[in-house]
Design a protein around this motif. Structure first.
Motif, PDB file in Angstrom:
ATOM      1  N   THR A   1       0.851  -1.182   0.000  1.00 16.88           N
ATOM      2  CA  THR A   1       0.000   0.000   0.000  1.00 16.88           C
ATOM      3  C   THR A   1       0.886   1.231   0.000  1.00 16.88           C
ATOM      4  O   THR A   1       2.029   1.176   0.419  1.00 16.88           O
ATOM      5  CB  THR A   1      -0.926   0.026   1.228  1.00 16.88           C
ATOM      6  OG1 THR A   1      -0.134  -0.105   2.395  1.00 16.88           O
ATOM      7  CG2 THR A   1      -1.938  -1.095   1.181  1.00 16.88           C
ATOM      8  N   SER A   2       0.350   2.331  -0.468  1.00 14.26           N
ATOM      9  CA  SER A   2       1.158   3.546  -0.566  1.00 14.26           C
ATOM     10  C   SER A   2       1.052   4.375   0.712  1.00 14.26           C
ATOM     11  O   SER A   2       0.285   4.084   1.592  1.00 14.26           O
ATOM     12  CB  SER A   2       0.735   4.362  -1.770  1.00 14.26           C
ATOM     13  OG  SER A   2      -0.507   3.951  -2.250  1.00 14.26           O
TER      14      SER A   2
ATOM     15  N   GLU B   1     -10.815  -0.802  -4.756  1.00 11.88           N
ATOM     16  CA  GLU B   1     -10.114  -1.376  -5.910  1.00 11.88           C
ATOM     17  C   GLU B   1      -9.602  -2.780  -5.573  1.00 11.88           C
ATOM     18  O   GLU B   1      -9.767  -3.721  -6.359  1.00 11.88           O
ATOM     19  CB  GLU B   1      -8.948  -0.459  -6.300  1.00 11.88           C
ATOM     20  CG  GLU B   1      -8.285  -0.839  -7.591  1.00 11.88           C
ATOM     21  CD  GLU B   1      -7.204   0.167  -7.984  1.00 11.88           C
ATOM     22  OE1 GLU B   1      -6.110  -0.289  -8.371  1.00 11.88           O
ATOM     23  OE2 GLU B   1      -7.434   1.386  -7.876  1.00 11.88           O
ATOM     24  N   ILE B   2      -9.002  -2.937  -4.398  1.00 12.55           N
ATOM     25  CA  ILE B   2      -8.500  -4.252  -3.972  1.00 12.55           C
ATOM     26  C   ILE B   2      -9.654  -5.246  -3.911  1.00 12.55           C
ATOM     27  O   ILE B   2      -9.562  -6.373  -4.405  1.00 12.55           O
ATOM     28  CB  ILE B   2      -7.792  -4.146  -2.597  1.00 12.55           C
ATOM     29  CG1 ILE B   2      -6.508  -3.328  -2.714  1.00 12.55           C
ATOM     30  CG2 ILE B   2      -7.480  -5.543  -2.038  1.00 12.55           C
ATOM     31  CD1 ILE B   2      -5.913  -2.876  -1.376  1.00 12.55           C
TER      32      ILE B   2
ATOM     33  N   ASN C   1     -10.881   4.484  -2.030  1.00 12.57           N
ATOM     34  CA  ASN C   1     -10.735   4.041  -3.424  1.00 12.57           C
ATOM     35  C   ASN C   1      -9.788   2.855  -3.523  1.00 12.57           C
ATOM     36  O   ASN C   1     -10.048   1.905  -4.268  1.00 12.57           O
ATOM     37  CB  ASN C   1     -10.231   5.183  -4.313  1.00 12.57           C
ATOM     38  CG  ASN C   1     -11.292   6.248  -4.522  1.00 12.57           C
ATOM     39  OD1 ASN C   1     -12.480   6.016  -4.294  1.00 12.57           O
ATOM     40  ND2 ASN C   1     -10.864   7.434  -4.924  1.00 12.57           N
ATOM     41  N   GLN C   2      -8.680   2.923  -2.785  1.00 15.11           N
ATOM     42  CA  GLN C   2      -7.708   1.831  -2.848  1.00 15.11           C
ATOM     43  C   GLN C   2      -8.305   0.537  -2.290  1.00 15.11           C
ATOM     44  O   GLN C   2      -8.157  -0.526  -2.880  1.00 15.11           O
ATOM     45  CB  GLN C   2      -6.436   2.218  -2.090  1.00 15.11           C
ATOM     46  CG  GLN C   2      -5.248   1.392  -2.511  1.00 15.11           C
ATOM     47  CD  GLN C   2      -3.958   1.937  -1.961  1.00 15.11           C
ATOM     48  OE1 GLN C   2      -3.759   1.969  -0.757  1.00 15.11           O
ATOM     49  NE2 GLN C   2      -3.078   2.368  -2.834  1.00 15.11           N
TER      50      GLN C   2
ATOM     51  N   LEU D   1      -2.375   8.550   2.516  1.00 15.12           N
ATOM     52  CA  LEU D   1      -3.510   8.726   1.611  1.00 15.12           C
ATOM     53  C   LEU D   1      -4.562   9.638   2.231  1.00 15.12           C
ATOM     54  O   LEU D   1      -4.724   9.671   3.443  1.00 15.12           O
ATOM     55  CB  LEU D   1      -4.169   7.362   1.368  1.00 15.12           C
ATOM     56  CG  LEU D   1      -3.327   6.290   0.713  1.00 15.12           C
ATOM     57  CD1 LEU D   1      -4.055   4.968   0.764  1.00 15.12           C
ATOM     58  CD2 LEU D   1      -3.019   6.655  -0.721  1.00 15.12           C
TER      59      LEU D   1
ATOM     60  N   ALA E   1      -8.855   8.572  -1.020  1.00  9.51           N
ATOM     61  CA  ALA E   1      -7.870   7.712  -1.682  1.00  9.51           C
ATOM     62  C   ALA E   1      -7.805   6.356  -0.987  1.00  9.51           C
ATOM     63  O   ALA E   1      -7.715   5.321  -1.652  1.00  9.51           O
ATOM     64  CB  ALA E   1      -6.501   8.384  -1.687  1.00  9.51           C
ATOM     65  N   ALA E   2      -7.867   6.353   0.342  1.00 10.51           N
ATOM     66  CA  ALA E   2      -7.858   5.083   1.088  1.00 10.51           C
ATOM     67  C   ALA E   2      -9.090   4.265   0.707  1.00 10.51           C
ATOM     68  O   ALA E   2      -8.986   3.067   0.433  1.00 10.51           O
ATOM     69  CB  ALA E   2      -7.820   5.347   2.588  1.00 10.51           C
TER      70      ALA E   2
ATOM     71  N   ASN F   1      -0.206   2.506   5.775  1.00 13.39           N
ATOM     72  CA  ASN F   1      -1.551   3.080   5.905  1.00 13.39           C
ATOM     73  C   ASN F   1      -2.506   2.167   6.659  1.00 13.39           C
ATOM     74  O   ASN F   1      -3.711   2.311   6.552  1.00 13.39           O
ATOM     75  CB  ASN F   1      -2.131   3.361   4.511  1.00 13.39           C
ATOM     76  CG  ASN F   1      -1.327   4.407   3.790  1.00 13.39           C
ATOM     77  OD1 ASN F   1      -0.909   5.381   4.393  1.00 13.39           O
ATOM     78  ND2 ASN F   1      -1.085   4.191   2.521  1.00 13.39           N
TER      79      ASN F   1
END
Length: 119
Positions: free
Chosen positions: A7-8, A22-23, A18-19, A11, A15-16, A64
């Motif tokens: 993970t980046s 998406e996963i 969305n991520q 966020l 964004a969290a 994150n």
């Protein structure tokens, strides 16, 4: 059997969210977990015993992780781990997932997802 996703860093809440979405949408089975949690190990073992591939996001290994956990609480109404998603739907924690399996309802959810992905 289980694969981990990186993970980046840092966020926004959107964004969290969305991520995480998406996963969940890209994988049939997703377990948001912590490496030290016995219930998380139970959930992972359940899918391993059924020979079902799953994706795991280890929140305690992720930069994150606490932000993801906050976002998962907003999405699912609970902050505890594991948070198990099958075919894009939140099915619960380890005991909820185990109960679904004992009722014969878990594998059909997994198969629905696998069929949908092949077509």
């Amino acid at each position: 059997m289980g694969s981990s996703l990186p993970t980046s860093v840092g966020l926004s809440n959107d964004a969290a969210m969305n991520q995480i979405q998406e996963i969940i949408s890209e994988n049939c089975v997703v377990i948001f977990s912590k490496t030290t949690c016995s219930y998380c190990k139970m959930a992972k073992k359940l899918f391993e015993d059924m020979n079902v591939n799953y994706t795991v996001v280890e929140l305690d290994m992720s930069t994150n992780g606490s932000q993801f956990q906050d976002t998962l609480e907003q999405m699912t109404g609970g902050r505890t781990v594991p948070r198990v998603f099958v075919n894009g739907t939140f099915v619960g924690g380890a005991t909820d997932t185990q109960r679904l399996h004992e009722e014969g309802k878990l594998l059909p959810l997994v198969h629905q997802c696998q069929v949908k992905r092949k077509s």
